[in-house]
Design an enzyme around this catalytic site. Structure first.
Site, PDB file in Angstrom:
ATOM      1  N   THR A   1      -5.300   0.988  -3.372  1.00 13.45           N
ATOM      2  CA  THR A   1      -4.264   1.130  -2.461  1.00 13.45           C
ATOM      3  C   THR A   1      -3.294   1.532  -0.930  1.00 13.45           C
ATOM      4  O   THR A   1      -2.853   1.289  -0.237  1.00 13.45           O
ATOM      5  CB  THR A   1      -2.963   1.420  -3.352  1.00 13.45           C
ATOM      6  OG1 THR A   1      -3.272   0.655  -3.994  1.00 13.45           O
ATOM      7  CG2 THR A   1      -1.551   1.202  -3.333  1.00 13.45           C
TER       8      THR A   1
ATOM      9  N   HIS B   1      -5.895   0.422   1.993  1.00 14.43           N
ATOM     10  CA  HIS B   1      -4.862  -0.285   3.248  1.00 14.43           C
ATOM     11  C   HIS B   1      -3.463   0.286   3.487  1.00 14.43           C
ATOM     12  O   HIS B   1      -3.309  -0.664   4.311  1.00 14.43           O
ATOM     13  CB  HIS B   1      -4.644  -1.726   1.215  1.00 14.43           C
ATOM     14  CG  HIS B   1      -3.760  -2.517   2.051  1.00 14.43           C
ATOM     15  ND1 HIS B   1      -4.190  -3.774   1.881  1.00 14.43           N
ATOM     16  CD2 HIS B   1      -2.308  -2.898   1.760  1.00 14.43           C
ATOM     17  CE1 HIS B   1      -2.932  -4.882   2.344  1.00 14.43           C
ATOM     18  NE2 HIS B   1      -2.107  -3.995   2.709  1.00 14.43           N
ATOM     19  N   GLU B   2      -2.866   0.972   3.300  1.00 15.69           N
ATOM     20  CA  GLU B   2      -1.531   1.383   3.187  1.00 15.69           C
ATOM     21  C   GLU B   2      -2.038   2.013   4.872  1.00 15.69           C
ATOM     22  O   GLU B   2      -1.147   1.608   6.183  1.00 15.69           O
ATOM     23  CB  GLU B   2      -0.993   2.270   2.886  1.00 15.69           C
ATOM     24  CG  GLU B   2      -0.046   1.675   1.708  1.00 15.69           C
ATOM     25  CD  GLU B   2       0.471  -0.024   2.119  1.00 15.69           C
ATOM     26  OE1 GLU B   2       0.944   0.112   3.328  1.00 15.69           O
ATOM     27  OE2 GLU B   2       0.761  -0.860   1.139  1.00 15.69           O
TER      28      GLU B   2
ATOM     29  N   LEU C   1       3.323  -1.484  -4.989  1.00 19.66           N
ATOM     30  CA  LEU C   1       2.161  -0.496  -4.380  1.00 19.66           C
ATOM     31  C   LEU C   1       2.666   0.466  -3.783  1.00 19.66           C
ATOM     32  O   LEU C   1       1.718   1.932  -3.695  1.00 19.66           O
ATOM     33  CB  LEU C   1       0.788  -1.581  -4.882  1.00 19.66           C
ATOM     34  CG  LEU C   1      -0.001  -2.173  -5.908  1.00 19.66           C
ATOM     35  CD1 LEU C   1      -1.385  -3.055  -5.478  1.00 19.66           C
ATOM     36  CD2 LEU C   1       0.199  -2.268  -6.966  1.00 19.66           C
ATOM     37  N   GLY C   2       3.200  -0.054  -2.648  1.00 23.74           N
ATOM     38  CA  GLY C   2       2.948   1.325  -1.183  1.00 23.74           C
ATOM     39  C   GLY C   2       3.557   0.127  -0.328  1.00 23.74           C
ATOM     40  O   GLY C   2       3.799  -0.916  -0.210  1.00 23.74           O
TER      41      GLY C   2
ATOM     42  N   ASP D   1      -4.149 -11.729  13.380  1.00 24.30           N
ATOM     43  CA  ASP D   1      -4.109 -10.180  12.903  1.00 24.30           C
ATOM     44  C   ASP D   1      -4.715  -9.853  14.258  1.00 24.30           C
ATOM     45  O   ASP D   1      -4.671  -8.053  14.287  1.00 24.30           O
ATOM     46  CB  ASP D   1      -4.680  -9.742  11.467  1.00 24.30           C
ATOM     47  CG  ASP D   1      -6.277 -10.111  11.969  1.00 24.30           C
ATOM     48  OD1 ASP D   1      -6.608 -11.159  13.059  1.00 24.30           O
ATOM     49  OD2 ASP D   1      -7.233  -9.950  10.801  1.00 24.30           O
TER      50      ASP D   1
ATOM     51  N   THR E   1     -12.155 -10.976  12.027  1.00 24.33           N
ATOM     52  CA  THR E   1     -12.009 -11.114  10.388  1.00 24.33           C
ATOM     53  C   THR E   1     -11.745 -12.908  10.527  1.00 24.33           C
ATOM     54  O   THR E   1     -10.583 -13.383  11.765  1.00 24.33           O
ATOM     55  CB  THR E   1     -10.068 -10.423  10.231  1.00 24.33           C
ATOM     56  OG1 THR E   1      -9.224 -10.553  11.242  1.00 24.33           O
ATOM     57  CG2 THR E   1     -11.190  -8.930   9.851  1.00 24.33           C
TER      58      THR E   1
ATOM     59  N   TRP F   1      -4.756 -12.956   7.243  1.00 23.80           N
ATOM     60  CA  TRP F   1      -3.743 -14.027   7.226  1.00 23.80           C
ATOM     61  C   TRP F   1      -2.861 -14.355   7.849  1.00 23.80           C
ATOM     62  O   TRP F   1      -1.734 -14.666   8.269  1.00 23.80           O
ATOM     63  CB  TRP F   1      -2.930 -14.449   5.569  1.00 23.80           C
ATOM     64  CG  TRP F   1      -2.126 -13.590   4.896  1.00 23.80           C
ATOM     65  CD1 TRP F   1      -0.831 -13.386   5.288  1.00 23.80           C
ATOM     66  CD2 TRP F   1      -2.928 -12.379   4.448  1.00 23.80           C
ATOM     67  NE1 TRP F   1      -0.456 -12.810   4.561  1.00 23.80           N
ATOM     68  CE2 TRP F   1      -0.757 -11.617   3.864  1.00 23.80           C
ATOM     69  CE3 TRP F   1      -3.117 -11.655   3.321  1.00 23.80           C
ATOM     70  CZ2 TRP F   1      -0.723 -10.814   3.446  1.00 23.80           C
ATOM     71  CZ3 TRP F   1      -3.085 -11.237   2.716  1.00 23.80           C
ATOM     72  CH2 TRP F   1      -2.350 -10.019   2.425  1.00 23.80           C
TER      73      TRP F   1
HETATM   74 ZN   LIG Z   1       0.193  -4.445   3.003  1.00 25.00          ZN
END
Ligand SMILES: [Zn+2]
Length: 357
Positions: free
Chosen positions: A168, A171-172, A118-119, A192, A197, A183
């Site tokens: 997407t 997020h990027e 996706l990216g 992270d 989180t 995670w």
């Molecule tokens: Zn990512």
């Protein structure tokens, strides 16, 4: 925005065309601002006690690296590849095709990616100041590479059913601002470096629906995974949140990472809002594709049209729910003469004479 496509006809927009439309790009900018500003009345809004407004806004560049007016979009036909592979240094190749200095601009390459990617984004550098970020990174490949089928919001060629709301890129760019997957990558239950989180077992298996999952990290018992979080791998429709901790980390990156700090101080201001519709067309007479500055109140839907003096419509571009915008008008192939540029919103019309030489 650098559009790198394989469409020899050079047509812009339409189904399955990597040479995506200006409107599709505008829709992506809108999504970014809804999500990073937690805008009320949009999909980017949430009322979570740990959710936060990042206070960061995005706009297309109005000046290119030479100081010339631009709509912030460059287009490149590249015949040698139908799809780029981020695992074999195609980020370097894309940078050779199109690049603006990454300490003044956020480069986003919109293209076709191999293997369902996706990216892909390069992390910012932050030597000794922020955990989990590299101390050096190639200046020429600094930015995000996004597949056009998951770029923008349900317009043009966005076709991936789970990823057609523009998240997407939300997020990027989170990665571009230093965020790591919740995670922690590398197997799950890793850090992270964001306190609010919850630790997550593994989010790297993308979910196919808004299905709630739970993690039990370090024997601490079942903890709800934040499926609303933009940095997870749930479908676009499930997401509406950056946490306050993630916002603090992104804002720290904007201060501490040298190239990010410099982007903020680069003088390339967005076109301002006006009370009534204002249209400027330049240069006029035009010897190449002229620039049209459309300034209006708030966000509106409008079209930018080109007519000949006989009243025939020769070009039209539509924008939906868009703020003041700089548009490049294509006049290639038109005979020398006088034309009319018309901008029409829901309630106003402005027309300008244009001499094409
Ligand atoms: Zn990512």
């Amino acid at each position: 925005m650098h559009v790198v496509h394989n469409n020899a006809s050079l047509t812009v927009g339409g189904a399955n065309n990597g040479n995506i439309s200006d409107a599709q790009i505008q829709s992506q900018i809108q999504v970014l601002n809804e999500d990073y500003r937690r805008q009320a009345g949009t999909r980017g809004y949430n009322t979570s006690p740990i959710g936060a407004d990042a206070g960061i806004e995005f706009y297309l560049a109005t000046a290119d690296p030479n100081g010339q007016a631009t709509n912030g979009i460059t287009r490149h036909y590249y015949a040698a590849k139908a799809a780029f592979d981020v695992n074999t240094n195609d980020d370097v190749l894309l940078s050779q095709i199109a690049y603006w200095p990454s300490d003044q601009y956020l480069n986003i390459w919109v293209t076709t990616l191999k293997d369902d990617y996706l990216g892909y984004t390069q992390f910012p550098t932050a030597a000794d100041t922020l955990k989990g970020l590299p101390t050096s990174a190639n200046v020429l490949t600094d930015g995000s590479i996004i597949d056009h089928r998951s770029f923008g919001r349900q317009t043009g060629t966005v076709t991936r059913s789970l990823y057609l709301l523009g998240r997407t890129v939300t997020h990027e760019i989170g990665h571009w601002l230093g965020l790591i997957h919740p995670w922690g990558d590398g197997g799950g239950c890793n850090e992270d470096y964001v306190a609010d989180t919850p630790l997550m077992a593994d989010g790297s298996n993308a979910q196919q629906s808004c299905k709630q999952t739970y993690s039990n990290c370090n024997g601490k018992g079942q903890v709800r995974d934040l499926m609303e979080n933009y940095m997870n791998y749930w479908p676009d429709a499930c997401m509406n949140m950056f946490t306050a901790g993630q916002v603090a980390r992104m804002r720290a990156v904007l201060k501490l990472s040298p190239r990010r700090a410099k982007v903020l101080t680069t003088e390339s201001t967005p076109l301002g809002e006006t009370e009534t519709l204002q249209v400027k067309v330049y240069p006029n007479p035009a010897t190449a594709d002229p620039t049209v500055d459309v300034q209006l109140k708030g966000n509106q839907s409008f079209s930018v049209d080109l007519y000949d003096t006989a009243g025939r419509q020769l070009r039209t571009t539509s924008f939906t729910n868009t703020p003041s915008t700089r548009v490049t008008l294509s006049v290639s192939g038109l005979p020398t003469g006088v034309y009319i540029v018309r901008v029409k919103t829901g309630s106003e019309i402005a027309s300008k004479r244009l001499l094409v030489q």
